[in-house]
Design a protein around this motif. Structure first.
Motif, PDB file in Angstrom:
ATOM      1  N   GLY A 117      37.060  34.220  43.344  1.00 33.80           N
ATOM      2  CA  GLY A 117      37.921  35.703  42.796  1.00 33.80           C
ATOM      3  C   GLY A 117      38.312  36.180  44.184  1.00 33.80           C
ATOM      4  O   GLY A 117      39.299  36.709  43.844  1.00 33.80           O
ATOM      5  N   GLN A 118      38.458  36.391  45.437  1.00 32.84           N
ATOM      6  CA  GLN A 118      38.895  37.087  46.701  1.00 32.84           C
ATOM      7  C   GLN A 118      39.923  36.449  46.687  1.00 32.84           C
ATOM      8  O   GLN A 118      40.694  36.415  46.918  1.00 32.84           O
ATOM      9  CB  GLN A 118      37.803  36.768  47.582  1.00 32.84           C
ATOM     10  CG  GLN A 118      36.507  37.883  47.169  1.00 32.84           C
ATOM     11  CD  GLN A 118      35.132  37.646  48.482  1.00 32.84           C
ATOM     12  OE1 GLN A 118      35.345  37.352  49.196  1.00 32.84           O
ATOM     13  NE2 GLN A 118      34.319  38.538  47.819  1.00 32.84           N
ATOM     14  N   TYR A 119      39.914  35.197  47.386  1.00 31.90           N
ATOM     15  CA  TYR A 119      40.108  33.848  47.762  1.00 31.90           C
ATOM     16  C   TYR A 119      41.771  33.530  47.058  1.00 31.90           C
ATOM     17  O   TYR A 119      43.569  33.808  47.064  1.00 31.90           O
ATOM     18  CB  TYR A 119      40.853  32.942  48.225  1.00 31.90           C
ATOM     19  CG  TYR A 119      41.234  31.623  48.756  1.00 31.90           C
ATOM     20  CD1 TYR A 119      41.484  31.883  49.667  1.00 31.90           C
ATOM     21  CD2 TYR A 119      41.842  30.332  48.341  1.00 31.90           C
ATOM     22  CE1 TYR A 119      42.545  31.500  50.789  1.00 31.90           C
ATOM     23  CE2 TYR A 119      43.136  29.439  49.265  1.00 31.90           C
ATOM     24  CZ  TYR A 119      43.050  30.497  50.864  1.00 31.90           C
ATOM     25  OH  TYR A 119      44.017  29.091  51.374  1.00 31.90           O
ATOM     26  N   ALA A 120      41.728  34.561  45.121  1.00 30.29           N
ATOM     27  CA  ALA A 120      42.602  34.196  44.423  1.00 30.29           C
ATOM     28  C   ALA A 120      43.531  35.145  44.272  1.00 30.29           C
ATOM     29  O   ALA A 120      45.261  35.052  44.463  1.00 30.29           O
ATOM     30  CB  ALA A 120      42.484  34.334  42.594  1.00 30.29           C
ATOM     31  N   ARG A 121      43.416  36.098  44.672  1.00 31.98           N
ATOM     32  CA  ARG A 121      44.643  37.481  45.374  1.00 31.98           C
ATOM     33  C   ARG A 121      45.926  36.818  45.816  1.00 31.98           C
ATOM     34  O   ARG A 121      47.080  37.550  46.104  1.00 31.98           O
ATOM     35  CB  ARG A 121      43.888  39.098  45.710  1.00 31.98           C
ATOM     36  CG  ARG A 121      42.505  38.935  44.886  1.00 31.98           C
ATOM     37  CD  ARG A 121      41.513  40.001  45.586  1.00 31.98           C
ATOM     38  NE  ARG A 121      40.226  40.243  44.904  1.00 31.98           N
ATOM     39  CZ  ARG A 121      39.085  40.412  45.822  1.00 31.98           C
ATOM     40  NH1 ARG A 121      39.147  41.403  46.888  1.00 31.98           N
ATOM     41  NH2 ARG A 121      37.745  40.741  44.938  1.00 31.98           N
ATOM     42  N   LEU A 122      45.723  36.012  46.497  1.00 30.63           N
ATOM     43  CA  LEU A 122      46.651  35.418  47.538  1.00 30.63           C
ATOM     44  C   LEU A 122      47.550  34.931  46.722  1.00 30.63           C
ATOM     45  O   LEU A 122      48.327  34.396  47.569  1.00 30.63           O
ATOM     46  CB  LEU A 122      46.116  34.656  49.048  1.00 30.63           C
ATOM     47  CG  LEU A 122      44.661  35.045  49.586  1.00 30.63           C
ATOM     48  CD1 LEU A 122      45.317  34.495  50.539  1.00 30.63           C
ATOM     49  CD2 LEU A 122      45.912  36.747  50.155  1.00 30.63           C
ATOM     50  N   PHE A 123      47.047  34.331  45.248  1.00 34.22           N
ATOM     51  CA  PHE A 123      48.257  33.529  45.173  1.00 34.22           C
ATOM     52  C   PHE A 123      48.662  33.541  43.794  1.00 34.22           C
ATOM     53  O   PHE A 123      48.423  34.641  43.332  1.00 34.22           O
ATOM     54  CB  PHE A 123      47.548  31.835  44.557  1.00 34.22           C
ATOM     55  CG  PHE A 123      46.975  31.398  45.674  1.00 34.22           C
ATOM     56  CD1 PHE A 123      47.768  30.032  46.197  1.00 34.22           C
ATOM     57  CD2 PHE A 123      45.886  31.759  46.290  1.00 34.22           C
ATOM     58  CE1 PHE A 123      46.680  29.660  47.474  1.00 34.22           C
ATOM     59  CE2 PHE A 123      45.294  31.582  47.629  1.00 34.22           C
ATOM     60  CZ  PHE A 123      46.118  30.223  47.579  1.00 34.22           C
ATOM     61  N   SER A 124      50.014  33.549  42.856  1.00 32.91           N
ATOM     62  CA  SER A 124      50.976  33.828  41.890  1.00 32.91           C
ATOM     63  C   SER A 124      49.926  33.773  40.952  1.00 32.91           C
ATOM     64  O   SER A 124      50.539  34.054  39.954  1.00 32.91           O
ATOM     65  CB  SER A 124      52.147  33.106  41.940  1.00 32.91           C
ATOM     66  OG  SER A 124      52.688  32.997  42.834  1.00 32.91           O
ATOM     67  N   ALA A 125      49.361  32.463  41.032  1.00 34.26           N
ATOM     68  CA  ALA A 125      48.122  32.108  39.658  1.00 34.26           C
ATOM     69  C   ALA A 125      47.171  31.403  40.139  1.00 34.26           C
ATOM     70  O   ALA A 125      47.460  30.852  40.867  1.00 34.26           O
ATOM     71  CB  ALA A 125      48.820  31.383  38.553  1.00 34.26           C
ATOM     72  N   THR A 126      46.290  30.869  39.213  1.00 35.55           N
ATOM     73  CA  THR A 126      45.096  30.356  39.913  1.00 35.55           C
ATOM     74  C   THR A 126      45.610  29.538  38.639  1.00 35.55           C
ATOM     75  O   THR A 126      45.049  29.560  37.072  1.00 35.55           O
ATOM     76  CB  THR A 126      43.935  31.167  40.141  1.00 35.55           C
ATOM     77  OG1 THR A 126      44.148  31.271  41.163  1.00 35.55           O
ATOM     78  CG2 THR A 126      42.578  30.489  40.030  1.00 35.55           C
ATOM     79  N   VAL A 127      45.287  27.715  38.406  1.00 31.65           N
ATOM     80  CA  VAL A 127      45.294  26.987  37.742  1.00 31.65           C
ATOM     81  C   VAL A 127      43.353  26.387  37.480  1.00 31.65           C
ATOM     82  O   VAL A 127      42.898  25.898  38.397  1.00 31.65           O
ATOM     83  CB  VAL A 127      45.651  26.160  37.502  1.00 31.65           C
ATOM     84  CG1 VAL A 127      46.053  25.313  35.773  1.00 31.65           C
ATOM     85  CG2 VAL A 127      47.510  26.583  37.954  1.00 31.65           C
ATOM     86  N   VAL A 128      42.927  26.752  35.765  1.00 36.63           N
ATOM     87  CA  VAL A 128      41.616  26.221  35.860  1.00 36.63           C
ATOM     88  C   VAL A 128      41.833  25.788  34.082  1.00 36.63           C
ATOM     89  O   VAL A 128      42.291  26.193  33.631  1.00 36.63           O
ATOM     90  CB  VAL A 128      40.610  27.331  35.618  1.00 36.63           C
ATOM     91  CG1 VAL A 128      40.852  28.451  36.938  1.00 36.63           C
ATOM     92  CG2 VAL A 128      40.733  28.787  34.735  1.00 36.63           C
ATOM     93  N   GLY A 129      40.407  24.806  33.874  1.00 32.18           N
ATOM     94  CA  GLY A 129      40.179  24.524  32.944  1.00 32.18           C
ATOM     95  C   GLY A 129      39.635  25.159  32.152  1.00 32.18           C
ATOM     96  O   GLY A 129      38.882  26.418  32.017  1.00 32.18           O
TER      97      GLY A 129
END
Length: 287
Positions: A117-129
């Motif tokens: 939840g914290q690290y994903a703040r750095l990315f354009s999007a997070t890909v999950v199933g």
């Protein structure tokens, strides 16, 4: 969409997660970063039904799972012909547009969903199933942690690998803040799409702009778009959105997540719950 985060866990939808990521990265020349996602050691407490004893997940099993996640991620990226980006290599702003898709693996990350939840703040999007209820399905906690804690959009991979991504985009419009955020995050896809449809369903709207209003606003952004407002029918709004998406040939659904609360949707159902249970195309969501 120049940076994509892929939390790798051992579930049946992993091939679809990798393919959805590849399609997105190929579209935008993205840097893909993979991390191993495992339950926190203290969260996983199996029970010995014979001896009545419990024990914590051991560190050796955790290390082995992290190594397997890394191996599967690297193998998928290599098989797709995506070059490796140095883990410590910095992105050169002057070359980002021409760099093309590439990947890197971050080997040492904490266990548990909190880090995601914290690290994903750095990315354009997070890909999950797409979450499921089976033992080998992606976990709902992973999706919800990334959705609520990152402040960034989630690109939800369907159970089976998609053949395309972002050519025919359907916006499941309900006038809400959540869907407005999802549309804003989806602008890179919308500007490259061959066809875009804004769809609203009577009975599924909240106070806010209409589908026609959104279509006109997107036209000012340079997006060619059509719009439709459907009357209430025998199907629920969630069923209608997915049925219309299939008829449209949709390969990316844009939707706000949890306009109604999670608790209310658990009790009464809702569009988000239906899409999470039934969508067979990629979905870009935001809260």
């Amino acid at each position: 969409m120049k940076t994509l985060l892929v939390p790798v866990a051992m579930h049946d939808a992993l091939p679809s997660v990798f393919e959805t990521t590849r399609l997105a990265a190929s579209r935008f020349g993205s840097l893909i970063e993979g991390v191993s996602l495992r339950p926190a050691l203290a969260e996983y407490v199996p029970v010995d039904m014979v001896g009545g004893m419990t024990w914590l997940r051991d560190e050796e099993a955790d290390i082995a799972e992290a190594e397997e996640a890394g191996s599967r991620f690297v193998a998928a990226m290599d098989a797709a012909g995506i070059p490796r980006h140095p883990r410590d290599g910095q992105c050169n702003p002057a070359k980002v547009m021409e760099a093309g898709p590439r990947y890197r693996w971050r080997p040492d990350v904490p266990t548990g969903d909190a880090f995601l939840g914290q690290y994903a703040r750095l990315f354009s999007a997070t890909v999950v199933g797409r979450p499921g209820t089976g033992d080998n399905a992606p976990r709902m906690t992973t999706f919800e942690t990334a959705l609520f804690e990152s402040g960034r959009p989630i690109l939800l991979a369907p159970p089976a690998p998609p053949a395309s991504l972002g050519e025919a985009v359907l916006i499941a419009w309900n006038g809400s803040t959540e869907t407005a955020r999802a549309v804003a995050f989806a602008m890179p896809f919308l500007r490259r799409a061959a066809r875009v449809l804004v769809l609203s369903v009577e009975g599924g709207m909240v106070p806010g702009p209409s589908a026609q209003d959104l279509a006109q606003a997107l036209a000012c952004e340079g997006v060619e778009v059509t719009h439709r407002a459907l009357p209430t029918g025998r199907r629920t709004p969630g069923e209608t959105f997915l049925a219309e998406a299939k008829e449209f040939g949709c390969d990316l659904l844009i939707k706000g997540a949890y306009t109604q609360s999670r608790l209310r949707q658990m009790i009464f159902g809702g569009v988000t719950s239906h899409v999470l249970a039934q969508a067979d195309m990629p979905v870009l969501m935001a809260h």
